[in-house]
Design a protein around this motif. Sequence first.
Motif, PDB file in Angstrom:
ATOM      1  N   THR A 183      33.839  47.563  30.303  1.00 54.88           N
ATOM      2  CA  THR A 183      33.948  46.177  30.732  1.00 54.88           C
ATOM      3  C   THR A 183      34.338  45.302  29.553  1.00 54.88           C
ATOM      4  O   THR A 183      33.861  45.513  28.439  1.00 54.88           O
ATOM      5  CB  THR A 183      32.610  45.668  31.309  1.00 54.88           C
ATOM      6  OG1 THR A 183      32.216  46.507  32.394  1.00 54.88           O
ATOM      7  CG2 THR A 183      32.723  44.235  31.800  1.00 54.88           C
ATOM      8  N   GLN A 184      35.207  44.331  29.807  1.00 54.39           N
ATOM      9  CA  GLN A 184      35.551  43.337  28.792  1.00 54.39           C
ATOM     10  C   GLN A 184      34.982  41.998  29.203  1.00 54.39           C
ATOM     11  O   GLN A 184      35.105  41.575  30.348  1.00 54.39           O
ATOM     12  CB  GLN A 184      37.068  43.226  28.611  1.00 54.39           C
ATOM     13  CG  GLN A 184      37.477  42.155  27.605  1.00 54.39           C
ATOM     14  CD  GLN A 184      38.951  42.186  27.268  1.00 54.39           C
ATOM     15  OE1 GLN A 184      39.515  43.244  26.994  1.00 54.39           O
ATOM     16  NE2 GLN A 184      39.602  41.028  27.278  1.00 54.39           N
ATOM     17  N   THR A 207      35.248  38.026  28.264  1.00 58.34           N
ATOM     18  CA  THR A 207      36.016  36.993  27.587  1.00 58.34           C
ATOM     19  C   THR A 207      35.331  35.660  27.826  1.00 58.34           C
ATOM     20  O   THR A 207      34.922  35.357  28.954  1.00 58.34           O
ATOM     21  CB  THR A 207      37.462  36.950  28.108  1.00 58.34           C
ATOM     22  OG1 THR A 207      38.059  38.238  27.933  1.00 58.34           O
ATOM     23  CG2 THR A 207      38.281  35.910  27.361  1.00 58.34           C
ATOM     24  N   ALA A 237      35.452  33.424  31.151  1.00 60.03           N
ATOM     25  CA  ALA A 237      36.094  34.179  32.236  1.00 60.03           C
ATOM     26  C   ALA A 237      35.125  35.208  32.810  1.00 60.03           C
ATOM     27  O   ALA A 237      34.112  35.542  32.186  1.00 60.03           O
ATOM     28  CB  ALA A 237      37.351  34.883  31.723  1.00 60.03           C
ATOM     29  N   THR A 246      35.942  41.786  33.229  1.00 59.52           N
ATOM     30  CA  THR A 246      37.047  42.568  33.765  1.00 59.52           C
ATOM     31  C   THR A 246      36.874  44.029  33.376  1.00 59.52           C
ATOM     32  O   THR A 246      36.399  44.342  32.275  1.00 59.52           O
ATOM     33  CB  THR A 246      38.397  42.060  33.232  1.00 59.52           C
ATOM     34  OG1 THR A 246      38.391  42.106  31.797  1.00 59.52           O
ATOM     35  CG2 THR A 246      38.650  40.635  33.680  1.00 59.52           C
ATOM     36  N   PRO A 247      37.237  44.956  34.286  1.00 56.20           N
ATOM     37  CA  PRO A 247      37.082  46.380  33.969  1.00 56.20           C
ATOM     38  C   PRO A 247      38.141  46.863  32.987  1.00 56.20           C
ATOM     39  O   PRO A 247      39.268  46.356  32.965  1.00 56.20           O
ATOM     40  CB  PRO A 247      37.239  47.059  35.328  1.00 56.20           C
ATOM     41  CG  PRO A 247      38.108  46.116  36.110  1.00 56.20           C
ATOM     42  CD  PRO A 247      37.729  44.735  35.655  1.00 56.20           C
ATOM     43  N   THR A 264      40.504  49.954  32.162  1.00 56.62           N
ATOM     44  CA  THR A 264      41.053  51.079  32.914  1.00 56.62           C
ATOM     45  C   THR A 264      42.175  51.749  32.131  1.00 56.62           C
ATOM     46  O   THR A 264      42.629  51.247  31.102  1.00 56.62           O
ATOM     47  CB  THR A 264      41.607  50.604  34.274  1.00 56.62           C
ATOM     48  OG1 THR A 264      42.640  49.627  34.047  1.00 56.62           O
ATOM     49  CG2 THR A 264      40.509  49.977  35.126  1.00 56.62           C
ATOM     50  N   THR A 307      41.905  36.900  22.253  1.00 59.14           N
ATOM     51  CA  THR A 307      43.012  37.078  23.173  1.00 59.14           C
ATOM     52  C   THR A 307      44.235  36.304  22.680  1.00 59.14           C
ATOM     53  O   THR A 307      44.148  35.536  21.717  1.00 59.14           O
ATOM     54  CB  THR A 307      42.629  36.565  24.565  1.00 59.14           C
ATOM     55  OG1 THR A 307      42.488  35.134  24.503  1.00 59.14           O
ATOM     56  CG2 THR A 307      41.321  37.188  25.049  1.00 59.14           C
TER      57      THR A 307
END
Length: 280
Positions: free
Chosen positions: A183-184, A186, A189, A192-193, A195, A265
């Motif tokens: 998992t990330q 941010t 936000a 997000t996974p 992958t 980012t």
Amino acid sequence: MARRLSPLLFVLTTTALVAACGSAPAESVAESYQGRWNYDLPDVATMTNIATMNIGEGLRGPQIGDIVFTSAGPHRIVGRTDVGCTWQFDITDDGLALASPGQTCYNPTAGYAYTMTEWAIHVSGIHETESIKAISHHSDRDYEFDLAHGARTRTTEDDPGSAKAFLGTWSYGPPDPATGANTQLTVGAAPTPLTGTLTITGDYGSRVTAHTPDGCDWTLLTRGDTAKLDPPAQTCTVANSAVTLTYWTIVTDGSHQISAVYGTTPGNTRFSANGDLHKR
């Protein structure tokens, strides 16, 4: 100790204090602690190098990284972790202990401070066990951190044979809410996974390059079971946007790896990510 996923990234060690003919001289005892020590690969089944934190219904965080010990006198050891913190330890009758419980460090990698309340270390040969209790200080509140079963292994500074275990193509597993794996996070936000696959190739000696799915290449230095971003800050530009990594550490047994990443980012927003990958 970071919210949702950030591992504490600590390492400590100690040594036997009693020789067959009696107590060893204080100077030789202090010298025996010196060097670099890596966390072993975390194992949820045995809870080895898995910390628990009172976040939500309880969060389990894998512990990876290293510490370098130096002597500060016959009865004092200084430990410097790979996340930028320094800790003072006393040599006791059965290991190492915090010289003064309540030592606090601001972790520049994760962006928060934590206070150590207990840290006990024992060594047998090149292997070390430890237990830690600490408090992580965040803007909303403090969180309790407990590592009951820590385990480390001593490594050498120059270890070219260690690179082989990292080479190959690695696949991310499914995200795990209990550990934050794959998992990330941010700032600002939703999680997000992670992958896809990660490919690691050898350069020379103990240096390797990690090729990420976004088309970036990152160089790491391996010692023992651990690889670290080297140089410690790197930037990759893709399609006129830049991603910067300030920390990336991987621990592996050759078929399974766990990693922690910090960076910014293309919009210069801070993020952190945990990976739990298996070799294809």
